[in-house]
Design an enzyme around this catalytic site. Structure first.
Site, PDB file in Angstrom:
ATOM      1  N   SER A  26      14.570  19.922 -15.957  1.00  0.00           N
ATOM      2  CA  SER A  26      13.355  20.721 -16.104  1.00  0.00           C
ATOM      3  C   SER A  26      13.649  21.962 -16.936  1.00  0.00           C
ATOM      4  O   SER A  26      14.732  22.542 -16.852  1.00  0.00           O
ATOM      5  CB  SER A  26      12.839  21.129 -14.723  1.00  0.00           C
ATOM      6  OG  SER A  26      11.856  22.128 -14.834  1.00  0.00           O
ATOM      7  N   GLU A  80       9.338   7.070 -16.923  1.00  0.00           N
ATOM      8  CA  GLU A  80       7.979   7.570 -17.114  1.00  0.00           C
ATOM      9  C   GLU A  80       7.452   7.198 -18.493  1.00  0.00           C
ATOM     10  O   GLU A  80       6.276   6.853 -18.658  1.00  0.00           O
ATOM     11  CB  GLU A  80       7.953   9.081 -16.915  1.00  0.00           C
ATOM     12  CG  GLU A  80       8.180   9.497 -15.463  1.00  0.00           C
ATOM     13  CD  GLU A  80       8.280  11.007 -15.303  1.00  0.00           C
ATOM     14  OE1 GLU A  80       8.135  11.729 -16.318  1.00  0.00           O
ATOM     15  OE2 GLU A  80       8.505  11.470 -14.177  1.00  0.00           O
ATOM     16  N   HIS A 126       0.843  -1.209   0.000  1.00  0.00           N
ATOM     17  CA  HIS A 126       0.000   0.000   0.000  1.00  0.00           C
ATOM     18  C   HIS A 126       0.877   1.259   0.000  1.00  0.00           C
ATOM     19  O   HIS A 126       0.439   2.323   0.469  1.00  0.00           O
ATOM     20  CB  HIS A 126      -0.943   0.034   1.200  1.00  0.00           C
ATOM     21  CG  HIS A 126      -1.819  -1.167   1.330  1.00  0.00           C
ATOM     22  ND1 HIS A 126      -3.026  -1.289   0.693  1.00  0.00           N
ATOM     23  CD2 HIS A 126      -1.639  -2.332   2.026  1.00  0.00           C
ATOM     24  CE1 HIS A 126      -3.571  -2.455   0.986  1.00  0.00           C
ATOM     25  NE2 HIS A 126      -2.750  -3.112   1.796  1.00  0.00           N
ATOM     26  N   LYS A 144      16.092  19.994 -10.923  1.00  0.00           N
ATOM     27  CA  LYS A 144      15.327  18.757 -11.089  1.00  0.00           C
ATOM     28  C   LYS A 144      16.007  17.783 -12.048  1.00  0.00           C
ATOM     29  O   LYS A 144      16.611  18.177 -13.038  1.00  0.00           O
ATOM     30  CB  LYS A 144      13.919  19.062 -11.601  1.00  0.00           C
ATOM     31  CG  LYS A 144      13.003  19.706 -10.578  1.00  0.00           C
ATOM     32  CD  LYS A 144      11.614  19.913 -11.155  1.00  0.00           C
ATOM     33  CE  LYS A 144      10.938  18.597 -11.443  1.00  0.00           C
ATOM     34  NZ  LYS A 144       9.668  18.773 -12.156  1.00  0.00           N
TER      35      LYS A 144
END
Length: 467
Positions: free
Chosen positions: A273, A286, A152, A279
């Site tokens: 980024s 992804e 979870h 970043k």
């Protein structure tokens, strides 16, 4: 109707009906089928020897041009099969007309497509095995690297990074098994089914099937030309592979996020980024996750095409190829990226160990020990440890630091002089059941996995042609 309206209708029919601009990748499979067909026709005395020789010569020349990178087929042809016949007409003249004897475009197209799927199965299986090997190598290096195991998305029990890598390796090896099953279901050859009812010529379907590497001819001509179950099998196995790739990509995105920081990815697999210089976005992971949608969509697209189609062939089935081509291309691209991710990700071992050092993460081990050593039924032991956890939270201490008197108040059986303070390393080491996370078991499982990969049956097939 005016002449302009009819001309417009003809152009629109060409636009919707032409597939030659994308099914050209089937050219070498059409050539392989045509070679086998012509050889059989000659052996059966159905075509003249001179015509057969001319057809073989023309097919050989076309195959060589395609291998050299040339594109000799007419891009305006209705489909690749028509384009090849047109090519042969320009090379050998009227003898090209013998090629269509005892066959139809229906059985030709479906046979070529089956051969193409076989090649895709071989290529994708190879990539899946390479991905499993990369994960096995990580498992061997990090068999004892402790990290938190999640349930979870909550920290549940300590495991090892090697154990987690093997979990994904098992999933990808199972995907390779699914593809092997797809290959086994492709062992019937449709050639000789004709348009739908077979042919009156004295053909030898067995010889064509053998030359193309099939085990046998299909049993029913009517079903053969309209069936696309074999294509759905490939898309279904591809969808399962894409789902596992998506889970793997999602895991890496989570692990590499700054608040979690369990792994690092090389600069080559991340992007910066456009607005935030600090970043490092895990774009490769992804995109592996994101491309799953295309593969799942392709399966649903072909399912929708064939739903409700009666026997046998309908033009709807022209829509089978683009989902197949896109799935094969997308999976190959995603698997390549996943291989690099698996091979080049680096665990941040200190962060992993720190994240695993969570209060009460070994509470399950304490319950197990009470059952094993104090003979307290596990469900009761679980209840007692839950009370101990609540008490330790109130007192701001670990389970191992709870005083004897406090434990006795909960249950006299807990008033042990030798009260354990179970470390995460001890917890991991104790999980030594087969398939467990203990370092010794992880090393053992990695070796076994490599053996299974090495013994994986080669699913390449022989056609007797240099395709």
């Amino acid at each position: 109707m005016t002449a302009d309206e009819l001309a417009l209708a003809a152009r629109r029919m060409d636009a919707i009906g032409t597939s030659g601009h994308y099914d050209r990748r089937l050219a070498r499979y059409d050539i392989a089928v045509s070679r086998a067909h012509v050889t059989m026709l000659l052996e059966q005395g159905i075509v003249p020897a001179g015509a057969a020789a001319g057809l073989h010569r023309g097919l050989d020349e076309l195959a060589e041009e395609i291998r050299s990178g040339a594109d000799p087929l007419d891009p305006a042809a209705e489909d690749v099969h028509t384009a090849i016949e047109q090519y042969l007409e320009t090379r050998i003249g009227t003898d090209a007309g013998w090629l269509g004897t005892a066959r139809a475009r229906n059985d030709l197209a479906v046979t070529a497509l089956r051969l193409w799927i076989r090649d895709q199965v071989s290529a994708l299986t190879g990539k899946l095995l390479e991905l499993a090997r990369a994960l096995a190598a990580q498992a061997e290096r990090h068999a004892a690297t402790v990290m938190p195991g999640f349930s979870h998305l909550q920290i549940a029990q300590p495991v090892t990074f090697g154990h987690v890598c093997l979990a994904y390796a098992e999933a990808f090896l199972r995907d390779a098994e699914r593809l092997r099953f797809v290959r086994a279901l492709q062992d019937d050859c449709p050639m000789g089914s004709g348009a739908l009812a077979g042919t009156g010529f004295p053909i030898d379907r067995d010889s064509v099937a053998r030359r193309l590497g099939f085990g046998r001819p299909t049993a029913n001509s009517l079903e053969s030309v309209g069936d696309r179950g074999f294509a759905l099998d490939f898309l279904s196995a591809g969808a399962s592979t894409a789902l596992d790739l998506s889970r793997f990509g999602a895991e890496l995105v989570f692990w590499s996020s700054q608040p979690v920081g369990l792994i690092s990815l090389p600069d080559e697999l991340v992007s910066s980024s456009s607005a935030l210089p600090h970043k490092r976005n895990p774009d490769a992971a992804e995109l592996v996750r994101g491309k799953t949608g295309r593969v799942l969509g392709n399966l649903h697209a072909l399912q929708a095409v064939v739903k409700g189609l009666p026997l046998s062939y309908f033009r709807d089935l022209q829509e089978d190829k683009e989902p197949l081509f896109d799935t094969a291309d997308t999976l190959a691209l995603s698997l390549d990226a996943a291989i690099s991710l698996a091979a080049l990700m680096r665990p941040n071992t200190d962060a992993m160990r720190g994240a695993a050092d969570l209060n009460f993460i070994t509470s399950g081990d304490l319950a197990d020990r009470l059952t094993r050593e104090q003979r307290i039924p596990f469900r009761e032991a679980h209840h007692l440890v839950t009370e101990l956890v609540r008490l330790a939270e109130k007192q701001g201490c670990s389970l191992g630091e709870l005083p004897l008197a406090a434990r006795r108040e909960i249950d006299p059986r807990l008033a042990l002089e030798d009260w354990p303070d179970i470390t995460v390393e001890a917890s991991v080491a104790s999980r030594d059941s087969q398939g467990g996370t203990a370092p010794s078991r992880v090393r053992e499982a990695a070796v076994q996995l490599r053996t299974r990969i090495d013994e994986f049956k080669d699913i390449e097939y022989e056609t007797g042609d240099d395709r």
